[in-house]
Design an enzyme around this catalytic site. Structure first.
Site, PDB file in Angstrom:
ATOM      1  CE1 TYR A 147      -3.926   2.216   0.608  1.00 57.44           C
ATOM      2  CE2 TYR A 147      -2.654   3.144   2.411  1.00 57.44           C
ATOM      3  CZ  TYR A 147      -3.756   3.189   1.569  1.00 57.44           C
ATOM      4  OH  TYR A 147      -4.672   4.219   1.690  1.00 57.44           O
TER       5      TYR A 147
ATOM      6  CE1 TYR B   8      -6.546  -5.972  16.526  1.00 61.65           C
ATOM      7  CE2 TYR B   8      -5.908  -4.650  14.627  1.00 61.65           C
ATOM      8  CZ  TYR B   8      -6.733  -5.593  15.212  1.00 61.65           C
ATOM      9  OH  TYR B   8      -7.737  -6.148  14.466  1.00 61.65           O
TER      10      TYR B   8
ATOM     11  CG  ASN C  12     -12.271  -3.747  13.335  1.00 58.38           C
ATOM     12  OD1 ASN C  12     -12.988  -4.031  12.390  1.00 58.38           O
ATOM     13  ND2 ASN C  12     -11.075  -4.291  13.505  1.00 58.38           N
ATOM     14  CG  PHE C  13     -12.479   0.415  18.448  1.00 56.88           C
ATOM     15  CD1 PHE C  13     -11.888  -0.838  18.285  1.00 56.88           C
ATOM     16  CD2 PHE C  13     -11.694   1.449  18.973  1.00 56.88           C
ATOM     17  CE1 PHE C  13     -10.554  -1.067  18.619  1.00 56.88           C
ATOM     18  CE2 PHE C  13     -10.359   1.231  19.304  1.00 56.88           C
ATOM     19  CZ  PHE C  13      -9.785  -0.023  19.122  1.00 56.88           C
TER      20      PHE C  13
ATOM     21  N   GLY D 215       3.063   1.499  -3.168  1.00 56.86           N
ATOM     22  CA  GLY D 215       2.183   1.718  -4.333  1.00 56.86           C
ATOM     23  C   GLY D 215       1.745   3.168  -4.382  1.00 56.86           C
TER      24      GLY D 215
HETATM   25  P1  NAD Z   1     -12.693   1.822   0.310  1.00 62.55           P
HETATM   26  O1  NAD Z   1     -11.994   0.527   0.379  1.00 62.55           O
HETATM   27  O2  NAD Z   1     -14.038   1.955   0.920  1.00 62.55           O
HETATM   28  O3  NAD Z   1     -12.800   2.340  -1.192  1.00 62.55           O
HETATM   29  C1  NAD Z   1     -11.926   1.952  -2.220  1.00 62.55           C
HETATM   30  C2  NAD Z   1     -12.763   1.600  -3.442  1.00 62.55           C
HETATM   31  O4  NAD Z   1     -11.886   1.290  -4.535  1.00 62.55           O
HETATM   32  C3  NAD Z   1     -13.641   0.381  -3.215  1.00 62.55           C
HETATM   33  O5  NAD Z   1     -14.959   0.635  -3.641  1.00 62.55           O
HETATM   34  C4  NAD Z   1     -12.983  -0.713  -4.053  1.00 62.55           C
HETATM   35  O6  NAD Z   1     -13.892  -1.700  -4.493  1.00 62.55           O
HETATM   36  C5  NAD Z   1     -12.388   0.111  -5.180  1.00 62.55           C
HETATM   37  N1  NAD Z   1     -11.261  -0.536  -5.843  1.00 62.55           N
HETATM   38  C6  NAD Z   1     -10.169  -1.094  -5.264  1.00 62.55           C
HETATM   39  N2  NAD Z   1      -9.342  -1.573  -6.201  1.00 62.55           N
HETATM   40  C7  NAD Z   1      -9.919  -1.320  -7.407  1.00 62.55           C
HETATM   41  C8  NAD Z   1      -9.555  -1.591  -8.750  1.00 62.55           C
HETATM   42  N3  NAD Z   1      -8.407  -2.223  -9.063  1.00 62.55           N
HETATM   43  N4  NAD Z   1     -10.381  -1.187  -9.744  1.00 62.55           N
HETATM   44  C9  NAD Z   1     -11.552  -0.557  -9.454  1.00 62.55           C
HETATM   45  N5  NAD Z   1     -11.954  -0.283  -8.196  1.00 62.55           N
HETATM   46  C10 NAD Z   1     -11.138  -0.652  -7.188  1.00 62.55           C
HETATM   47  O7  NAD Z   1     -11.685   2.890   0.978  1.00 62.55           O
HETATM   48  P2  NAD Z   1     -11.818   4.461   1.187  1.00 62.55           P
HETATM   49  O8  NAD Z   1     -11.532   4.727   2.605  1.00 62.55           O
HETATM   50  O9  NAD Z   1     -13.062   4.971   0.583  1.00 62.55           O
HETATM   51  O10 NAD Z   1     -10.565   4.978   0.354  1.00 62.55           O
HETATM   52  C11 NAD Z   1     -10.692   5.642  -0.890  1.00 62.55           C
HETATM   53  C12 NAD Z   1      -9.329   6.156  -1.329  1.00 62.55           C
HETATM   54  O11 NAD Z   1      -8.824   7.094  -0.363  1.00 62.55           O
HETATM   55  C13 NAD Z   1      -8.265   5.060  -1.476  1.00 62.55           C
HETATM   56  O12 NAD Z   1      -7.452   5.365  -2.581  1.00 62.55           O
HETATM   57  C14 NAD Z   1      -7.464   5.190  -0.199  1.00 62.55           C
HETATM   58  O13 NAD Z   1      -6.146   4.759  -0.354  1.00 62.55           O
HETATM   59  C15 NAD Z   1      -7.543   6.691   0.066  1.00 62.55           C
HETATM   60  N6  NAD Z   1      -7.349   6.976   1.488  1.00 62.55           N
HETATM   61  C16 NAD Z   1      -8.346   6.750   2.400  1.00 62.55           C
HETATM   62  C17 NAD Z   1      -8.118   6.994   3.734  1.00 62.55           C
HETATM   63  C18 NAD Z   1      -9.168   6.802   4.789  1.00 62.55           C
HETATM   64  O14 NAD Z   1      -8.849   6.940   5.967  1.00 62.55           O
HETATM   65  N7  NAD Z   1     -10.412   6.502   4.473  1.00 62.55           N
HETATM   66  C19 NAD Z   1      -6.856   7.464   4.157  1.00 62.55           C
HETATM   67  C20 NAD Z   1      -5.865   7.635   3.206  1.00 62.55           C
HETATM   68  C21 NAD Z   1      -6.130   7.418   1.867  1.00 62.55           C
HETATM   69  N1  UDP Z   2      -6.336  -1.051  15.497  1.00 58.90           N
HETATM   70  C1  UDP Z   2      -6.723  -1.600  16.714  1.00 58.90           C
HETATM   71  N2  UDP Z   2      -7.792  -2.457  16.706  1.00 58.90           N
HETATM   72  C2  UDP Z   2      -8.485  -2.774  15.582  1.00 58.90           C
HETATM   73  C3  UDP Z   2      -8.090  -2.191  14.350  1.00 58.90           C
HETATM   74  C4  UDP Z   2      -7.004  -1.346  14.353  1.00 58.90           C
HETATM   75  O1  UDP Z   2      -6.139  -1.339  17.760  1.00 58.90           O
HETATM   76  O2  UDP Z   2      -9.450  -3.555  15.686  1.00 58.90           O
HETATM   77  C5  UDP Z   2      -5.196  -0.087  15.509  1.00 58.90           C
HETATM   78  C6  UDP Z   2      -4.124  -0.395  14.467  1.00 58.90           C
HETATM   79  O3  UDP Z   2      -3.181  -1.292  14.976  1.00 58.90           O
HETATM   80  C7  UDP Z   2      -3.569   1.007  14.247  1.00 58.90           C
HETATM   81  C8  UDP Z   2      -4.762   1.937  14.433  1.00 58.90           C
HETATM   82  O4  UDP Z   2      -5.722   1.181  15.183  1.00 58.90           O
HETATM   83  O5  UDP Z   2      -2.601   1.301  15.227  1.00 58.90           O
HETATM   84  C9  UDP Z   2      -5.397   2.394  13.126  1.00 58.90           C
HETATM   85  O6  UDP Z   2      -5.638   1.244  12.362  1.00 58.90           O
HETATM   86  P1  UDP Z   2      -6.425   1.276  10.976  1.00 58.90           P
HETATM   87  O7  UDP Z   2      -6.392  -0.104  10.431  1.00 58.90           O
HETATM   88  O8  UDP Z   2      -7.734   1.935  11.151  1.00 58.90           O
HETATM   89  O9  UDP Z   2      -5.586   2.269  10.035  1.00 58.90           O
HETATM   90  P2  UDP Z   2      -4.026   2.576   9.829  1.00 58.90           P
HETATM   91  O10 UDP Z   2      -3.883   3.976  10.261  1.00 58.90           O
HETATM   92  O11 UDP Z   2      -3.197   1.668  10.664  1.00 58.90           O
HETATM   93  O12 UDP Z   2      -3.809   2.358   8.383  1.00 58.90           O
END
Ligand code: NAD
Ligand code: UDP
Length: 329
Positions: free
Chosen positions: A146, A205, A191-192, A149
């Site tokens: 991740y 965790y 999760n929580f 990438g």
């Molecule tokens: P999510 O998993 O709910 O959404 C991602 C979507 O992308 C899903 O609907 C999935 O089916 C689709 N997808 C994955 N691979 C694909 C592919 N190869 N082709 C077509 N569709 C594909 O996650 P999210 O939280 O909505 O995240 C959306 C974006 O924001 C992601 O790029 C993620 O890396 C970025 N992001 C999110 C967070 C966050 O905290 N939510 C933080 C940092 C970055």
């Molecule tokens: N975490 C936790 N319990 C869970 C899921 C996650 O304690 O059931 C912790 C995880 O180890 C991390 C933080 O919560 O330290 C945030 O995790 P998350 O998977 O939401 O996102 P991250 O910021 O790690 O990508």
């Protein structure tokens, strides 16, 4: 105005599509439904200005798609559980997905927003994290598919900006939560809440002293909209100056910083009827110890800062999960 949203059926993608439709845009949403769900599209799938295309960004070529004024690249699993389950797919999605979007933007002169992540900072040695920090990332760990990438995707964006003057903007998103997260998403907030609603152990965790900064989804979408509304000339004027990144990249997050144990306790305070107890589990590999965004650049460029405090956002998310969690497929 016509927009393409990749990852449209995901948590954030669906909120973005809804906002763009509410602003009168025509939206084509692409998703392979790996972590997303058509259920997230229900509120607007009947809108005549919305088209859903079930497809994998790794398989699409720019010739398969028409021209768009704006492109939003969100396709990528974001939860560690799901991106680690398919690590090769995760890296390839980041790389192939952004190349597809950049080729479209280059061909048609579209404006592009790329969803990057605070994970590009890895386990940061600088706190809080500002955009000029280069990060501390393991190239061969379980989070690398991740993190690396997303880092490679940033490099492609920066080079397309320099080589072809593509109008691209990146956002490094810090932990964002809210309604429409999948109940089995695996990230900490969902999760929580799910565990508290079901009376199961709250799985902390490690010792729960690691920190995160939690942003409510509406605040993030507001930042997206303001960023994309800014003219290209403003990007040139703002970025590339001393003390600023060379190309458009902004942190978006809520600077409030909480330990994971504090988050667990806050969740239980909002659900006083819950029978759940805190339970400590092993910490996964490479889990960042702390994370907090410096959002000075976003404040200065967009006049933006998050408005929703954690307790308020959690309460709204709990209300969503009360209904959705038990009716979700
Ligand atoms: P999510 O998993 O709910 O959404 C991602 C979507 O992308 C899903 O609907 C999935 O089916 C689709 N997808 C994955 N691979 C694909 C592919 N190869 N082709 C077509 N569709 C594909 O996650 P999210 O939280 O909505 O995240 C959306 C974006 O924001 C992601 O790029 C993620 O890396 C970025 N992001 C999110 C967070 C966050 O905290 N939510 C933080 C940092 C970055
Ligand atoms: N975490 C936790 N319990 C869970 C899921 C996650 O304690 O059931 C912790 C995880 O180890 C991390 C933080 O919560 O330290 C945030 O995790 P998350 O998977 O939401 O996102 P991250 O910021 O790690 O990508």
């Amino acid at each position: 105005m016509k927009c393409l949203v990749t990852g449209a059926a995901g948590f954030l993608g669906s909120h973005l599509c809804e906002r763009l439709l509410n602003e009168g845009r025509e939206v084509v949403g692409v998703d392979n439904l790996y972590t997303g769900s058509e259920r997230n599209l229900r509120g607007f799938s009947g809108n005549a200005r919305f088209t859903f295309m079930k497809a994998d960004v790794c398989d699409l070529k720019s010739e398969d798609l028409g021209a768009f004024d704006e492109i939003y690249n969100l396709a990528c699993p974001a939860s560690p559980v799901h991106y680690q389950a398919r690590p090769l797919f995760t890296s390839l999605t980041s790389v192939k997905g952004i190349l597809l979007c950049l080729e479209l933007a280059k061909r048609d002169g579209s404006r592009l927003l790329h969803a990057s992540t605070s994970e590009i900072y890895g386990d940061p040695l600088v706190h809080p994290q500002e955009e000029l920090y280069w990060g501390n990332v393991n190239t061969i760990g379980i989070r690398s598919c991740y993190d690396e990438g997303k880092r490679m995707a940033e490099t492609f964006v920066a080079d397309y900006v320099r080589l072809y003057d593509v109008d691209a903007r990146m956002v490094r998103i810090f932990n964002t939560y809210g309604p429409r997260m999948h109940p089995q998403d695996g990230r900490v907030v969902s999760n929580f809440i799910m565990q508290a609603l079901k009376g199961e152990d709250i799985t902390i965790y490690g010792d729960g002293s690691q920190t995160r900064s939690f942003q409510y989804c509406d605040d993030l979408i507001e930042a997206f909209v303001r960023y994309m509304a800014a003219p290209k000339a403003r990007m040139r004027e703002f970025f590339g100056k001393p003390g600023r990144p060379a190309v458009p990249v902004l942190n978006t997050g809520n600077p409030g910083e909480f330990t994971i144990e504090e988050l667990a306790k806050m969740t239980l305070e909002l659900l006083p009827e819950s029978k759940s107890r805190l339970a400590y589990r092993p910490l996964p590999g490479d889990d960042p110890k702390k994370r907090k965004p410096d959002i000075s650049l976003a404040k200065e460029l967009l006049g933006w800062e998050p408005k929703v405090p954690l307790a308020e956002g959690l309460a709204k998310t709990i209300e969503y999960f009360r209904v959705a969690a038990f009716s979700h497929p």
